[in-house]
Scaffold this motif. Structure first.
Motif, PDB file in Angstrom:
ATOM      1  N   THR A 101       0.855  -1.194   0.000  1.00 39.64           N
ATOM      2  CA  THR A 101       0.000   0.000   0.000  1.00 39.64           C
ATOM      3  C   THR A 101       0.889   1.242   0.000  1.00 39.64           C
ATOM      4  N   PHE A 102       0.745   2.068  -1.032  1.00 40.18           N
ATOM      5  CA  PHE A 102       1.634   3.225  -1.174  1.00 40.18           C
ATOM      6  C   PHE A 102       1.284   4.263  -0.101  1.00 40.18           C
ATOM      7  N   PRO A 103       2.294   4.744   0.636  1.00 44.99           N
ATOM      8  CA  PRO A 103       1.964   5.619   1.778  1.00 44.99           C
ATOM      9  C   PRO A 103       1.572   7.044   1.401  1.00 44.99           C
ATOM     10  N   ILE A 104       1.670   7.388   0.109  1.00 41.53           N
ATOM     11  CA  ILE A 104       1.418   8.788  -0.257  1.00 41.53           C
ATOM     12  C   ILE A 104       0.064   8.948  -0.925  1.00 41.53           C
ATOM     13  N   GLY A 105      -0.731   9.806  -0.319  1.00 39.88           N
ATOM     14  CA  GLY A 105      -2.027  10.143  -0.914  1.00 39.88           C
ATOM     15  C   GLY A 105      -2.144  11.648  -1.009  1.00 39.88           C
ATOM     16  N   ARG A 106      -3.336  12.166  -0.786  1.00 38.20           N
ATOM     17  CA  ARG A 106      -3.537  13.617  -0.887  1.00 38.20           C
ATOM     18  C   ARG A 106      -3.361  14.285   0.462  1.00 38.20           C
ATOM     19  N   ASP A 107      -3.133  15.612   0.422  1.00 32.62           N
ATOM     20  CA  ASP A 107      -3.122  16.486   1.605  1.00 32.62           C
ATOM     21  C   ASP A 107      -2.215  15.993   2.733  1.00 32.62           C
ATOM     22  N   HIS A 118      12.124   9.430  -0.769  1.00 31.45           N
ATOM     23  CA  HIS A 118      12.577   8.390  -1.698  1.00 31.45           C
ATOM     24  C   HIS A 118      11.422   7.859  -2.536  1.00 31.45           C
ATOM     25  N   LEU A 119      10.174   8.049  -2.065  1.00 25.15           N
ATOM     26  CA  LEU A 119       8.992   7.623  -2.830  1.00 25.15           C
ATOM     27  C   LEU A 119       8.301   8.831  -3.480  1.00 25.15           C
ATOM     28  N   SER A 123       6.542  11.714  -7.821  1.00 24.26           N
ATOM     29  CA  SER A 123       5.390  12.561  -8.146  1.00 24.26           C
ATOM     30  C   SER A 123       5.709  13.439  -9.349  1.00 24.26           C
ATOM     31  N   SER A 124       4.654  13.848 -10.072  1.00 21.72           N
ATOM     32  CA  SER A 124       4.911  14.676 -11.259  1.00 21.72           C
ATOM     33  C   SER A 124       5.480  16.029 -10.839  1.00 21.72           C
ATOM     34  N   LYS A 125       5.082  16.519  -9.671  1.00 19.98           N
ATOM     35  CA  LYS A 125       5.604  17.812  -9.208  1.00 19.98           C
ATOM     36  C   LYS A 125       7.126  17.780  -9.091  1.00 19.98           C
ATOM     37  N   ILE A 126       7.638  16.756  -8.430  1.00 19.72           N
ATOM     38  CA  ILE A 126       9.094  16.690  -8.235  1.00 19.72           C
ATOM     39  C   ILE A 126       9.787  16.319  -9.551  1.00 19.72           C
ATOM     40  N   SER A 127       9.224  15.363 -10.294  1.00 27.41           N
ATOM     41  CA  SER A 127       9.960  14.941 -11.490  1.00 27.41           C
ATOM     42  C   SER A 127       9.998  16.054 -12.542  1.00 27.41           C
TER      43      SER A 127
END
Ligand code: 4AD
Length: 430
Positions: A101-107, A118-119, A123-127
């Protein structure tokens, strides 16, 4: 054969396409299952009609969790409603690496996102920001090459400060203590006698206890040194360089800038118009209208620079800072020794200082006097003083924080968003 750059699609046989990547999002609408696939190039919407598909395939698609790596086969269709105009009808799907289960969601808070950087880096923001950053590095190298500068590098372990002792990181070094370099400038001054115009791109380290949107403890520093040059020469080089770099980023990374919320048109004045310019004393007068505590001799910080530059449409060059505010290596103005022949360049829109620069003190006696005035020991600087004894020349140079510059171009909220794995006063993990 590579057909399109969308999510690394390849055509395999007539009408059959193959691609691979990671599951960015999943949703179900009536009988349809949608997977938004991402890779380093783009995103591609993939769809499976549950009613028509083989039960085994439906099970595999159902099992593929967010951030699982998958390989897909299917047929590609134009679809105006899909994020980039294409949709892939899934004919086969293989899970290569099933994700927990990926730990990153919204807000989520910035602190949490930094814990899982590292995960979060996926995200598109960082990449998008990291792609802009890569072009910034490329543009700098290109400009330097076109202007006959040779790339070189200095050591990271050093025995003395460049930018004052208070921001030095100490490192145990066998039976001694040394420091992590704050700037490669002094070594570029060494290499200038061998290479002429020279530059480096290297990390610099600052033990600055500043938790602002523009401070890192480790940043990438683009620095250059130019012999037979004075303040006006280096200012001219910097303005041409910044224009070149902004233009290259706007041309090569338009898509990424737009995705980051930066309208590339707003960068045009920085390409087409001459930069603003004033002296430090003139700037202080302006800034004091807003902040009455700002007087001549005040060391302008993040807050004052932010306010001063927030409504500008292009960078501003500030020259002739008080001698008392700048490190010993800056050459005092022979006509006004209370000020040095230096300049900072401040980015517009509140981003503040991106370049620190100036003419160097190149006379032996003057340099020794300035080191003593700063209450620094002469011993670690003996080699630096030596340079003035053996055929010294007037020279000038600059240092640009590449993340500060990238941060402005990307319209980033914080510098931490434009560096892969940021290091700040509270963070050395991951
Ligand atoms: O103004 P600074 O301290 O100047 C020097 O280091 C000179 N020795 C450079 C030279 O002339 N070769 O730093 C130069 C630039 C700043 O304008 C800023 O862009 C960046 O380095 N910088 C930082 N970037 C991120 N985090 C920090 N803590 C930074 N400190 C400086």
């Amino acid at each position: 054969m590579e057909l399109t750059k969308i999510a690394g699609i390849f055509e395999k046989g007539k009408g059959s396409f193959y691609t691979r990547g990671w599951v960015k999002r999943k949703r179900e609408l009536k009988n349809k299952m949608f997977i938004l696939l991402r890779d380093e190039t783009d995103e591609l919407q993939c769809v499976l009609d549950k009613d028509k598909a083989d039960k085994k395939l439906v099970d595999v698609v159902e099992k593929a969790t967010i951030e699982s790596s998958i390989e897909l086969k299917g047929s590609l269709r134009k679809d105006e409603r899909a994020p980039n105009g294409f949709e892939l009808d899934i004919e086969d799907l293989k899970i290569v690496g099933l994700a927990d289960t990926f730990p990153i969601g919204r807000d989520l808070s910035e602190e949490f996102l930094l814990d899982v950087r590292h995960l979060w880096i996926r995200s598109s923001k960082i990449s998008n920001a990291l792609k802009v950053r890569a072009t910034v590095f490329e543009a700098f190298r290109e400009f330097m090459k076109e202007n006959n500068f040779t790339e070189t590098s200095g050591p990271m372990f050093v025995s003395g400060s460049v930018e004052g002792g208070s921001t030095l990181f100490k490192v145990p070094y066998f039976d001694k203590t040394v420091y992590l370099t704050q700037s490669s400038q002094f070594y570029l001054e060494v290499m200038m006698y061998s290479l002429g115009n020279c530059y480096t791109i290297a990390p610099s380290f600052r033990a600055e206890k500043s938790r602002t949107p523009r401070h890192l403890t480790e940043f990438w520093h683009a620095e250059a040194e130019m012999p037979w040059a004075g303040l006006e020469d280096i200012i001219d080089l910097e303005e041409r360089m910044l224009k070149y770099m902004v233009e290259k980023v706007v041309t090569d990374r338009e898509k990424e800038l737009v995705r980051l919320g930066r309208d590339p048109k707003t960068l045009e004045p920085s390409i087409n118009k001459k930069f603003h310019r004033m002296t430090y004393e003139e700037a202080v007068k302006e800034i004091s209208k807003k902040f009455s505590y700002v007087k001549s001799g005040f060391d302008l910080g993040e807050k004052e620079e932010r306010e001063f530059t927030k409504d500008l449409d292009r960078p501003i060059i500030l020259t002739h800072y008080p001698t008392s505010l700048k490190p010993f290596y800056h050459r005092a103005d022979p006509k006004d020794p209370m000020h040095v022949l230096c300049n900072d360049i401040l980015a517009p829109e509140g981003y503040g200082e991106i370049i620190g620069s100036g003419e160097r003190c190149w006379n032996t006696e003057e340099l020794i006097e300035r080191i003593k005035k700063d209450k620094l020991p002469l011993e670690p600087y003996q080699w630096y003083i030596d340079l003035r004894k053996y055929g010294s020349v007037p020279h000038a140079g600059f240092g640009m924080g590449l993340e500060r510059f990238t941060s402005w171009l990307c319209k980033a909220q914080t510098i931490r968003d434009v560096v892969p794995i940021p290091r700040t006063i509270t963070r050395t993990y991951p």
